[in-house]
Design an enzyme around this catalytic site. Structure first.
Site, PDB file in Angstrom:
ATOM      1  N   LYS A   1       0.985  -1.238   0.259  1.00 55.29           N
ATOM      2  CA  LYS A   1      -0.092   0.063   0.128  1.00 55.29           C
ATOM      3  C   LYS A   1       0.795   1.243   0.106  1.00 55.29           C
ATOM      4  CE  LYS A   1      -4.669   0.632   0.249  1.00 55.29           C
ATOM      5  NZ  LYS A   1      -5.707  -0.147   0.045  1.00 55.29           N
TER       6      LYS A   1
HETATM    7  P1  NAD Z   1     -13.512   7.427  -2.486  1.00 55.48           P
HETATM    8  O1  NAD Z   1     -12.551   8.661  -2.659  1.00 55.48           O
HETATM    9  O2  NAD Z   1     -14.111   7.255  -4.029  1.00 55.48           O
HETATM   10  O3  NAD Z   1     -14.643   7.855  -1.719  1.00 55.48           O
HETATM   11  C1  NAD Z   1     -14.423   7.978  -0.384  1.00 55.48           C
HETATM   12  C2  NAD Z   1     -16.375   8.784  -0.016  1.00 55.48           C
HETATM   13  O4  NAD Z   1     -15.933   8.820   1.552  1.00 55.48           O
HETATM   14  C3  NAD Z   1     -16.298  10.000  -0.552  1.00 55.48           C
HETATM   15  O5  NAD Z   1     -17.864   9.884  -0.665  1.00 55.48           O
HETATM   16  C4  NAD Z   1     -16.156  10.877   0.476  1.00 55.48           C
HETATM   17  O6  NAD Z   1     -16.924  12.061   0.549  1.00 55.48           O
HETATM   18  C5  NAD Z   1     -16.362  10.196   1.815  1.00 55.48           C
HETATM   19  N1  NAD Z   1     -16.052  10.483   2.860  1.00 55.48           N
HETATM   20  C6  NAD Z   1     -14.713  10.891   3.466  1.00 55.48           C
HETATM   21  N2  NAD Z   1     -14.962  11.359   4.782  1.00 55.48           N
HETATM   22  C7  NAD Z   1     -16.009  10.999   5.257  1.00 55.48           C
HETATM   23  C8  NAD Z   1     -16.564  11.311   6.425  1.00 55.48           C
HETATM   24  N3  NAD Z   1     -16.146  11.799   7.414  1.00 55.48           N
HETATM   25  N4  NAD Z   1     -17.890  10.771   6.625  1.00 55.48           N
HETATM   26  C9  NAD Z   1     -18.526  10.490   5.614  1.00 55.48           C
HETATM   27  N5  NAD Z   1     -18.099  10.218   4.433  1.00 55.48           N
HETATM   28  C10 NAD Z   1     -16.839  10.441   4.215  1.00 55.48           C
HETATM   29  O7  NAD Z   1     -12.880   6.101  -1.921  1.00 55.48           O
HETATM   30  P2  NAD Z   1     -13.388   4.647  -2.062  1.00 55.48           P
HETATM   31  O8  NAD Z   1     -12.382   4.174  -3.328  1.00 55.48           O
HETATM   32  O9  NAD Z   1     -14.640   4.521  -2.247  1.00 55.48           O
HETATM   33  O10 NAD Z   1     -12.837   3.908  -0.955  1.00 55.48           O
HETATM   34  C11 NAD Z   1     -13.434   3.982   0.346  1.00 55.48           C
HETATM   35  C12 NAD Z   1     -12.953   2.896   1.285  1.00 55.48           C
HETATM   36  O11 NAD Z   1     -13.185   1.523   0.703  1.00 55.48           O
HETATM   37  C13 NAD Z   1     -11.534   3.280   1.537  1.00 55.48           C
HETATM   38  O12 NAD Z   1     -11.374   2.754   3.218  1.00 55.48           O
HETATM   39  C14 NAD Z   1     -10.694   2.377   0.911  1.00 55.48           C
HETATM   40  O13 NAD Z   1      -9.520   2.036   1.562  1.00 55.48           O
HETATM   41  C15 NAD Z   1     -11.656   1.090   0.876  1.00 55.48           C
HETATM   42  N6  NAD Z   1     -11.461   0.341  -0.346  1.00 55.48           N
HETATM   43  C16 NAD Z   1     -11.440   0.887  -1.725  1.00 55.48           C
HETATM   44  C17 NAD Z   1     -11.560  -0.027  -2.739  1.00 55.48           C
HETATM   45  C18 NAD Z   1     -11.605   0.321  -4.125  1.00 55.48           C
HETATM   46  O14 NAD Z   1     -11.346  -0.331  -5.107  1.00 55.48           O
HETATM   47  N7  NAD Z   1     -11.920   1.540  -4.426  1.00 55.48           N
HETATM   48  C19 NAD Z   1     -11.061  -1.374  -2.418  1.00 55.48           C
HETATM   49  C20 NAD Z   1     -10.857  -2.003  -1.170  1.00 55.48           C
HETATM   50  C21 NAD Z   1     -11.115  -1.120  -0.123  1.00 55.48           C
END
Ligand code: NAD
Length: 407
Positions: free
Chosen positions: A100
């Site tokens: 990561k």
């Molecule tokens: P992203 O940046 O597309 O979305 C993040 C979302 O969280 C946004 O809508 C943002 O406004 C919101 N957010 C941020 N702070 C917040 C808060 N305090 N309260 C409410 N909402 C809040 O990111 P993503 O890719 O959707 O990833 C989200 C989570 O999923 C992360 O923890 C990431 O590590 C995990 N994840 C993502 C993937 C992937 O393929 N994208 C895979 C595995 C895990």
């Protein structure tokens, strides 16, 4: 945050009777790279960010894991998230180790040109430690297909044509159909497998989702398509609640136009963090880590928590949930859909062959459901939480690969 991951790792390793030295070997990252990312801003000023790449364990294959662009990115976060990737890949049985990294910048404060320069500079600083058979980055918070395209281009400029160096690329540039929705769809499959064991279906439950980015929005769409009632969602700006169920297609349209759930008229506004306490059956954190703490765990009303985000539950909250009988499908299983379809993208790049979307969705279901079956069976047989069961499966597989390889 690394101490949280270590806590869960040790809990399982001790139950397995693994000695202190082997625990140490499996717990710590193999390599940590820290670089200065210096770029010229549009104003002509110089900005210097810190970039990280942590490679945790490579016993089962090349390192694999996302890149996050966020002011909270640091060595500790990267170590924790890299370890989660090792365990996650092992649980769903794909041939990768865990990594990561990211940059401690806020992309919202950068112009598109600045963002591209930051990305390219980072690649030029770390290109020696990544590669199609060494370490393959992917999107995470605040990084997307465009950023992956720049990474591929910059790496290929230095090392020759290499689409397989990064996954999550645009479908028009060696990306895979189904990668963008993969994590949200994978979470949907995991919920489905859990509910089936309870004699329930997705349509019979009410869902609250924290975070409406890539993962949260695709999850809402897939739950809604299967008849699930999404009663609350939030993003960094606002939270919305409608006990009758939000109109998800309209909300997605609103999101497309405004870039936030704020201002959507089909629900009542809530103070943002109150989303965690709404009346629902299934609560899905899909934003950042460290959401559930000793202070708020008793106020959660859902009976099932599904960790779409990485590391949302602090160990003290985990203990409270276990004591209260709240089930948790842990991050290392629930959100593995992203890395599974990244694996499919990598395989397609190496084979130079394109798979169909339906084929990808079917294979994703098979890998997630396989992981769920192994973890849920073990948890039920041993009467242990799903998280502990998931870590036992992962440690067993990574440990075996380490021993077979010889130290
Ligand atoms: P992203 O940046 O597309 O979305 C993040 C979302 O969280 C946004 O809508 C943002 O406004 C919101 N957010 C941020 N702070 C917040 C808060 N305090 N309260 C409410 N909402 C809040 O990111 P993503 O890719 O959707 O990833 C989200 C989570 O999923 C992360 O923890 C990431 O590590 C995990 N994840 C993502 C993937 C992937 O393929 N994208 C895979 C595995 C895990």
């Amino acid at each position: 945050m690394f101490s949280d991951t270590t806590h869960y790792f040790r809990q399982a390793a001790e139950r397995m009777g693994i000695g202190e030295r082997v625990q140490r070997l499996l717990e710590k990252p193999k390599r940590t790279v820290k670089v200065e990312v210096a770029v010229e801003l549009d104003s002509g000023d110089l900005a210097v960010f810190q970039g990280f790449r942590v490679q945790h364990n490579g016993a089962r294959g090349p390192f694999k894991g996302g890149l996050r662009f966020h002011p909270t990115v640091d060595e500790d976060h990267s170590m924790a998230l890299a370890a989660l990737m090792t365990w996650k890949s092992a649980i769903v049985d794909i041939p990768y180790g865990g990594a990561k990294g990211g940059i401690d910048c806020d992309p919202n404060q950068l112009s598109p040109g600045e963002l591209e320069r930051v990305t390219r500079r980072f690649v030029s600083e770390i290109h020696e430690v990544i590669g199609p058979h060494k370490d393959i980055p992917a999107p995470d918070v605040n990084t997307n297909a465009q950023i992956m395209a720049w990474i591929m281009n910059e790496y290929s400029r230095i090392n020759g044509y290499s689409p397989a160096v990064v996954t999550g690329k645009p479908v028009d540039l060696h990306g895979s159909p189904g990668r963008e929705e993969a994590t949200g769809l994978g979470v949907t499959f995991a919920i489905q497998r859990y509910l089936e064991r309870k004699g329930l279906s997705i349509a019979e439950r009410r869902y609250a989702i924290q975070g409406f980015g890539n993962v949260g929005s695709h999850l809402a769409r897939h739950l809604h398509q299967r008849g699930g009632k999404v009663v609350a969602v939030s993003d960094v700006h606002a939270a919305l609640h409608n006990p009758e169920g939000l109109d998800v297609p309209k909300l997605l349209e609103h999101m497309g136009a405004r870039g936030t759930v704020k201002g959507f008229e089909g629900g009542d506004a809530l103070p943002r963090d109150d989303l965690l306490y709404v009346d629902c059956d299934v609560l899905v954190p899909a934003a950042l880590g460290g959401v559930f703490t000793q202070e708020n765990a008793r106020d959660v009303r859902a009976q099932l928590i599904v960790e779409a985000a990485n590391g949302p539950t602090r160990p003290a909250a985990d203990a409270i949930f276990n004591e209260r009988g709240v089930d948790i499908i842990p991050d290392v299983l629930a959100n593995a859909g992203g890395v599974i379809v990244s694996y499919f993208e990598w395989v397609q790049n190496i084979q130079q062959f394109r798979w169909e979307l339906e084929d990808i969705r079917g294979k994703l279901d098979r890998f997630i459901s396989g992981g769920c079956k192994t973890v849920f069976d073990l948890a039920e047989r041993k009467k242990i939480p799903y998280r502990t069961a998931a870590y036992i499966v992962a440690i067993g597989r990574v440990g075996k690969a380490t021993v077979l390889s010889g130290i």
